[in-house]
Write a protein that holds these residues in place. Structure first.
Motif, short mmCIF file in Angstrom:
data_model
loop_
_atom_site.label_atom_id
_atom_site.label_comp_id
_atom_site.label_asym_id
_atom_site.label_seq_id
_atom_site.Cartn_x
_atom_site.Cartn_y
_atom_site.Cartn_z
N THR A 174 -14.05 3.55 -49.44
CA THR A 174 -12.81 4.72 -49.12
C THR A 174 -11.52 3.89 -48.30
N LYS A 175 -11.89 3.02 -47.45
CA LYS A 175 -10.88 2.27 -46.58
C LYS A 175 -9.99 1.79 -47.71
N VAL A 176 -10.54 0.99 -48.50
CA VAL A 176 -9.87 0.15 -49.47
C VAL A 176 -9.37 0.82 -50.58
N GLY A 177 -9.56 2.06 -50.65
CA GLY A 177 -8.69 2.99 -51.64
C GLY A 177 -9.54 2.86 -53.17
N ILE A 178 -10.82 2.72 -53.09
CA ILE A 178 -12.03 3.11 -54.24
C ILE A 178 -11.77 4.45 -54.69
N PRO A 179 -11.31 5.18 -55.56
CA PRO A 179 -11.58 6.48 -55.69
C PRO A 179 -13.09 6.70 -55.95
N GLN A 180 -13.35 7.87 -55.76
CA GLN A 180 -14.55 8.39 -55.73
C GLN A 180 -15.73 7.58 -55.14
N PRO A 181 -15.83 7.17 -54.04
CA PRO A 181 -16.44 5.90 -53.48
C PRO A 181 -17.93 6.42 -53.49
N LYS A 182 -18.29 7.42 -53.46
CA LYS A 182 -19.72 7.98 -53.28
C LYS A 182 -20.42 7.85 -54.71
N THR A 183 -19.59 7.68 -55.61
CA THR A 183 -20.18 7.67 -57.10
C THR A 183 -20.03 5.88 -57.57
N ARG A 184 -18.89 5.46 -56.91
CA ARG A 184 -18.57 4.04 -57.49
C ARG A 184 -19.44 3.02 -56.62
N VAL A 185 -19.92 3.50 -55.52
CA VAL A 185 -20.59 2.47 -54.74
C VAL A 185 -22.07 2.00 -55.62
N ASP A 186 -22.22 2.88 -56.67
CA ASP A 186 -23.75 2.44 -57.53
C ASP A 186 -23.14 1.84 -58.76
N ASN A 187 -21.90 1.47 -58.82
CA ASN A 187 -21.29 0.78 -59.99
C ASN A 187 -21.72 -0.85 -59.65
N TYR A 188 -21.81 -1.54 -61.15
CA TYR A 188 -21.68 -2.99 -60.97
C TYR A 188 -20.36 -3.65 -61.15
N PRO A 189 -20.07 -4.96 -60.81
CA PRO A 189 -18.93 -5.40 -60.80
C PRO A 189 -18.19 -5.26 -61.96
N HIS A 190 -18.82 -5.26 -63.13
CA HIS A 190 -18.30 -5.40 -64.43
C HIS A 190 -17.54 -3.89 -64.78
N GLN A 191 -18.14 -2.73 -63.94
CA GLN A 191 -17.30 -1.72 -64.35
C GLN A 191 -16.16 -1.24 -63.40
N PHE A 192 -15.92 -2.19 -62.65
CA PHE A 192 -14.46 -2.07 -61.91
C PHE A 192 -13.44 -2.98 -62.53
N SER A 193 -12.13 -2.63 -62.35
CA SER A 193 -11.00 -3.37 -63.09
C SER A 193 -10.82 -4.34 -62.12
N GLY A 194 -9.94 -5.46 -62.63
CA GLY A 194 -9.79 -6.53 -61.81
C GLY A 194 -9.09 -6.34 -60.40
N GLY A 195 -8.27 -5.39 -60.25
CA GLY A 195 -7.70 -4.92 -59.03
C GLY A 195 -8.76 -4.42 -58.19
N MET A 196 -9.53 -3.53 -58.65
CA MET A 196 -10.63 -2.74 -57.89
C MET A 196 -11.83 -3.75 -57.30
N ARG A 197 -12.02 -4.76 -58.24
CA ARG A 197 -13.02 -5.59 -58.03
C ARG A 197 -12.54 -6.49 -56.56
N GLN A 198 -11.29 -6.53 -56.47
CA GLN A 198 -10.47 -7.35 -55.50
C GLN A 198 -10.56 -6.54 -54.40
N ARG A 199 -10.41 -5.14 -54.52
CA ARG A 199 -10.43 -4.19 -53.29
C ARG A 199 -12.09 -4.15 -52.90
N ALA A 200 -12.87 -4.36 -53.84
CA ALA A 200 -14.28 -4.37 -53.36
C ALA A 200 -14.82 -5.74 -52.54
N MET A 201 -14.05 -6.64 -53.10
CA MET A 201 -13.91 -8.12 -52.46
C MET A 201 -13.79 -8.05 -50.90
N ILE A 202 -12.48 -7.28 -50.61
CA ILE A 202 -11.92 -7.00 -49.55
C ILE A 202 -12.83 -6.10 -48.58
#
Ligand code: ADP
Ligand code: MG
Length: 355
Positions: free
Chosen positions: A152-180
């Motif tokens: 939520t802090k890094v601005g990923i939309p729908q964090p409660k669903t996205r938390v169960d995604n795998y890295p390849h389901q994220f865009s490049g920018g979202m992966r970098q947000r997840a990394m942060i």
């Protein structure tokens, strides 16, 4: 007569004790071709909660410096000397166990390519949560909650669903947000971001840098931001260090170094980047030549084979004497030109190009 002891970690300029203090750091690799002097007698300070930008061409020793701070060099062929003190704790020569405890918790890293740091086989949430669990002993469900909070802090939309995604389901920018999110999950005091936005397109780059800045303000994190892009430094950092051939050639506040650069190499870097505010039709003039071999450095100033201003220095000092970085505090350069000469050259030849 009273002699006052300097407090532990006091800066060379006499300032307050610093958060991170790097003194005379050298990193050398033994290779088949000889000894690579990747970092050579480097000193710098970082204050808590601030950002230091480290810039320089590829191969100038930026990553090697920061891997030394994180204790990630292979000890077999690497010799590290000097001192790295983080909150007073000496990291050079620290044991693996001590460093393991610090990594992820007190200091963490954001890599250029999140795909090398994130495992493709585990969900984003699991990976963020594991770092948290490892250092805090939190339960699985607490770790999952914390992962959602961080997403939520890094601005990923729908964090409660996205938390169960795998890295390849994220865009490049979202992966970098997840990394942060992963690197900040334990609220580390120091984050080292190595070219964190290089792989992203310009719009996303700006969003990620703004995000880092916001989180820094919120969490009080100190950041070392490694980049070859002075525009990124202008946007994010308070202080900047320009590296060339494993050494600092210029150092100071971003304002000083970008507005009144004093080293011929910094002039080259600034002239080679598209102006932030100036005219867009000025031709780019990249620094001519190539970086020197770190096994056989030129004698004198390592920049001398590429420098346009050597004839103004009397006595051929540029090819015989290594210029020290001076003064010790404040805006410093390692160059034999006098301050008057630097100022004249800057005003006459460089400034008109920068706009
Ligand atoms: P950059 O400023 O692009 O991050 P690096 O810090 O990665 O540069 O590298 C600095 C120099 O050290 C380069 O010349 C690189 O080839 C060399 N180097 C880095 N790691 C090693 C290693 N493990 N063994 C030998 N040379 C290395
Ligand atoms: Mg690098």
């Amino acid at each position: 007569m009273t002699t006052q002891a300097k407090p532990e970690g006091a800066t060379a300029s006499g300032g307050s004790s610093s958060f991170l203090s790097v003194r005379d750091l050298s990193v050398r690799f033994s290779t088949e071709d000889g000894v690579v002097r990747a970092v050579d007698n480097l000193s710098f300070e970082l204050e808590a909660g601030t950002t230091l930008g480290i810039v320089g061409e590829s191969g100038s020793g930026k990553s090697v410096t920061n891997l030394a701070i994180l204790g990630l060099h292979n000890p077999v062929n690497t010799e590290i000397t000097g001192s790295i003190k983080l909150q007073g704790q000496e990291l050079v020569g620290a044991t693996n166990r001590e460093l393991e405890k610090l990594r992820g918790h007190t200091m963490s890293m954001i890599f250029q390519d999140p795909l090398t740091a994130l495992s493709p086989f585990h969900t984003i949430g699991k990976q963020i949560g594991e770092t948290f669990q490892k250092h805090t002993g939190a339960s699985k469900s607490e770790a999952r909650d914390r992962a959602i909070e961080m997403l939520t802090k890094v601005g990923i939309p729908q964090p409660k669903t996205r938390v169960d995604n795998y890295p390849h389901q994220f865009s490049g920018g979202m992966r970098q947000r997840a990394m942060i999110a992963m690197s900040l999950v334990c609220n580390p005091a120091l984050v080292i971001a190595d070219e964190p936005t290089t792989a992203l397109d310009v719009t996303v780059q700006a969003q990620i840098l703004d995000l880092l800045k916001d989180l820094q303000q919120e969490m009080g994190t100190a950041i070392i931001l490694i980049t070859h892009d002075l525009g990124v430094v202008a946007r994010t950092a308070q202080n900047v260090m320009v590296m060339y051939a494993g050494r600092a050639v210029e150092r100071g506040t971003v304002r000083e170094v970008l507005k009144k650069p004093q080293h011929p190499y910094t002039w080259g870097l600034l002239s080679s980047m598209p102006s932030l505010s100036g005219p867009v039709d000025v031709p780019l003039t990249p620094v001519r030549g190539t970086p020197p071999s770190l096994i056989n450095l030129p004698t004198g100033c390592p920049f001398n084979p590429r420098c346009d201003h050597m004839e103004q220095v009397v006595g051929g000092k540029c090819t015989s004497e290594r210029p020290p970085l001076s003064p010790q505090g404040g805006h410093a350069t390692a160059c034999h030109l006098s301050s008057g000469q630097k100022q004249d050259i800057f005003i006459d030849q460089i400034q008109p190009r920068l706009g």
